[in-house]
Write a protein that holds these residues in place. Structure first.
Motif, PDB file in Angstrom:
ATOM      1  N   VAL A 114      12.257   0.528  -7.695  1.00  0.00           N
ATOM      2  CA  VAL A 114      12.475   1.125  -6.375  1.00  0.00           C
ATOM      3  C   VAL A 114      11.520   0.475  -5.371  1.00  0.00           C
ATOM      4  CG1 VAL A 114      12.411   3.244  -5.006  1.00  0.00           C
ATOM      5  CG2 VAL A 114      13.157   3.327  -7.403  1.00  0.00           C
ATOM      6  N   SER A 115      12.072   0.010  -4.249  1.00  0.00           N
ATOM      7  CA  SER A 115      11.217  -0.511  -3.170  1.00  0.00           C
ATOM      8  C   SER A 115      11.001   0.584  -2.136  1.00  0.00           C
ATOM      9  CB  SER A 115      11.829  -1.763  -2.527  1.00  0.00           C
ATOM     10  OG  SER A 115      13.050  -1.467  -1.878  1.00  0.00           O
ATOM     11  N   GLU A 139       0.830  -1.210   0.000  1.00  0.00           N
ATOM     12  CA  GLU A 139       0.000   0.000   0.000  1.00  0.00           C
ATOM     13  C   GLU A 139       0.864   1.260   0.000  1.00  0.00           C
ATOM     14  OE1 GLU A 139      -2.956   0.113   3.008  1.00  0.00           O
ATOM     15  OE2 GLU A 139      -3.739  -1.901   2.557  1.00  0.00           O
ATOM     16  N   TYR A 140       2.022   1.199   0.659  1.00  0.00           N
ATOM     17  CA  TYR A 140       2.906   2.363   0.692  1.00  0.00           C
ATOM     18  C   TYR A 140       3.455   2.668  -0.704  1.00  0.00           C
ATOM     19  CZ  TYR A 140       2.726   1.792   5.752  1.00  0.00           C
ATOM     20  OH  TYR A 140       2.291   1.696   7.049  1.00  0.00           O
ATOM     21  N   ALA A 141       3.725   1.622  -1.487  1.00  0.00           N
ATOM     22  CA  ALA A 141       4.212   1.825  -2.849  1.00  0.00           C
ATOM     23  C   ALA A 141       3.129   2.441  -3.726  1.00  0.00           C
ATOM     24  CB  ALA A 141       4.689   0.503  -3.437  1.00  0.00           C
ATOM     25  N   VAL A 142       1.887   1.944  -3.576  1.00  0.00           N
ATOM     26  CA  VAL A 142       0.769   2.524  -4.333  1.00  0.00           C
ATOM     27  C   VAL A 142       0.596   3.994  -3.951  1.00  0.00           C
ATOM     28  CG1 VAL A 142      -1.704   2.414  -4.791  1.00  0.00           C
ATOM     29  CG2 VAL A 142      -0.394   0.293  -4.531  1.00  0.00           C
ATOM     30  N   GLU A 143       0.655   4.271  -2.657  1.00  0.00           N
ATOM     31  CA  GLU A 143       0.493   5.641  -2.173  1.00  0.00           C
ATOM     32  C   GLU A 143       1.534   6.580  -2.785  1.00  0.00           C
ATOM     33  OE1 GLU A 143      -0.876   8.966  -0.189  1.00  0.00           O
ATOM     34  OE2 GLU A 143      -1.838   6.997  -0.325  1.00  0.00           O
ATOM     35  N   GLN A 198      18.287  -0.096  -9.869  1.00  0.00           N
ATOM     36  CA  GLN A 198      17.434  -0.321  -8.705  1.00  0.00           C
ATOM     37  C   GLN A 198      17.879   0.531  -7.530  1.00  0.00           C
ATOM     38  OE1 GLN A 198      17.993  -3.971  -6.308  1.00  0.00           O
ATOM     39  NE2 GLN A 198      19.384  -4.668  -7.934  1.00  0.00           N
ATOM     40  N   ALA A 199      16.897   0.891  -6.696  1.00  0.00           N
ATOM     41  CA  ALA A 199      17.144   1.573  -5.429  1.00  0.00           C
ATOM     42  C   ALA A 199      16.201   0.933  -4.427  1.00  0.00           C
ATOM     43  CB  ALA A 199      16.872   3.069  -5.544  1.00  0.00           C
ATOM     44  N   THR A 200      16.711   0.551  -3.260  1.00  0.00           N
ATOM     45  CA  THR A 200      15.903  -0.205  -2.310  1.00  0.00           C
ATOM     46  C   THR A 200      15.682   0.551  -1.012  1.00  0.00           C
ATOM     47  OG1 THR A 200      17.910  -1.323  -1.526  1.00  0.00           O
ATOM     48  CG2 THR A 200      16.633  -2.426  -3.232  1.00  0.00           C
ATOM     49  N   LEU A 242       7.615   0.459  -8.860  1.00  0.00           N
ATOM     50  CA  LEU A 242       7.628   0.599  -7.408  1.00  0.00           C
ATOM     51  C   LEU A 242       7.116  -0.680  -6.763  1.00  0.00           C
ATOM     52  CD1 LEU A 242       6.247   4.226  -6.852  1.00  0.00           C
ATOM     53  CD2 LEU A 242       8.610   3.477  -7.162  1.00  0.00           C
ATOM     54  N   THR A 243       7.696  -1.025  -5.625  1.00  0.00           N
ATOM     55  CA  THR A 243       7.263  -2.200  -4.869  1.00  0.00           C
ATOM     56  C   THR A 243       7.269  -1.857  -3.388  1.00  0.00           C
ATOM     57  OG1 THR A 243       9.403  -3.209  -4.311  1.00  0.00           O
ATOM     58  CG2 THR A 243       8.583  -3.564  -6.544  1.00  0.00           C
ATOM     59  N   GLY A 244       6.614  -2.689  -2.595  1.00  0.00           N
ATOM     60  CA  GLY A 244       6.774  -2.596  -1.158  1.00  0.00           C
ATOM     61  C   GLY A 244       8.154  -3.119  -0.786  1.00  0.00           C
ATOM     62  N   MET A 245       8.568  -2.885   0.459  1.00  0.00           N
ATOM     63  CA  MET A 245       9.917  -3.316   0.848  1.00  0.00           C
ATOM     64  C   MET A 245       9.970  -4.823   1.104  1.00  0.00           C
ATOM     65  SD  MET A 245      10.235  -1.827   4.723  1.00  0.00           S
ATOM     66  CE  MET A 245       9.318  -2.510   6.093  1.00  0.00           C
TER      67      MET A 245
END
Length: 259
Positions: free
Chosen positions: A175-176, A39-43, A140-142, A115-118
């Motif tokens: 990016v996560s 949800e944080y990635a969607v946000e 990539q950036a995590t 974008l992804t969640g962590m």
């Protein structure tokens, strides 16, 4: 610009998980939802658009029929369209197989920023973003706490144990996003209803040009050999304070090497 958010339908953590004869999770018998960390990635994707980025947001998921619920919530949160990869041949895939399907789907639908969640809230591996980036040959950036678009780059802040790092990554990139990036919105009823009218596409392994032998339980590098329920919790120790409570507590801790 095309922003694609990878989301996952996960089982309720408080439910009693059941497993089939092949030792895979019986998802049909367990309620689930959009992974909270996704949800944080969607946000953050929606905020980029609301902040002025000229971009469209697509949400992508690989999973069973119930995964549609996760995609619908992401649409209600503000994503513009959804893509659901669903195929019986995917059942039992490990992270390697799933990353292959995600990468092929991303190549088909196109992307500039993924974008992804962590991590997912069921497996909690935190490996999928890097696996997908490797398969795509993308930067990539995590574990990004903040994210911003600057021309052909994406700028993120990554909090470490002793310092915060500002990382600038050229697009295309994966990016996560961490759970420190900002509270995810709760969709209002109107957004939930509007989500039903947004574009929703389903894809199969054949649509992605993936041979069934490359995914599924048969192709998994990790195999589950046995499953056993967690042992019941032992009863706790109750200390009644009759004037010697402090001493009893100290003895209890000392006996366990905690003092």
């Amino acid at each position: 610009m095309k922003i694609v958010v990878l989301v996952k339908y996960v089982p309720e953590s408080t439910a009693v998980w059941k497993f089939g004869p092949d030792l895979t999770l019986d998802r049909a018998g367990i309620e689930g939802h959009l992974s909270e960390l996704d949800e944080y990635a969607v946000e953050q994707a929606v905020r980029l658009v609301e902040g002025g980025a000229s971009a469209e947001v697509t949400v992508l998921s690989v999973g069973p029929a119930q995964a549609r619920e996760a995609l619908m919530k992401a649409l209600a949160m503000g994503a513009g369209q959804a893509v659901h990869v669903i195929d019986d041949g995917i059942h039992g895939s490990d992270a390697l197989g799933t990353s292959l399907v995600l990468a092929k789907a991303l190549e088909k639908i196109g992307y500039d920023l993924v974008l992804t969640g962590m991590a997912s809230t069921d497996a909690e591996m935190s490996a999928m973003p890097s696996m997908v980036a490797e398969r795509l040959g993308a930067n990539q950036a995590t574990f990004a706490k903040t994210i911003a678009l600057e021309g052909e780059n994406v700028k993120t802040t990554r909090d470490g144990d002793t310092a915060s790092l500002e990382v600038t990554t050229a697009l295309p990139a994966v990016v996560s996003i961490t759970d420190q990036s900002g509270e995810a919105r709760y969709p209002a009823f109107r957004q939930i209803m509007m989500a039903k009218k947004k574009p929703f596409e389903t894809l199969s392994l054949a649509d992605l040009g993936i041979e069934p032998a490359l995914v599924g339980a048969g192709a998994a590098a990790v195999q589950v050999r046995a499953i056993a329920p967690a042992p019941p919790r032992a009863a706790g120790t109750v200390i009644t304070d009759d004037g010697t409570g402090a001493a009893q507590l100290a003895d209890f801790l000392a006996a366990r090497g905690l003092l």
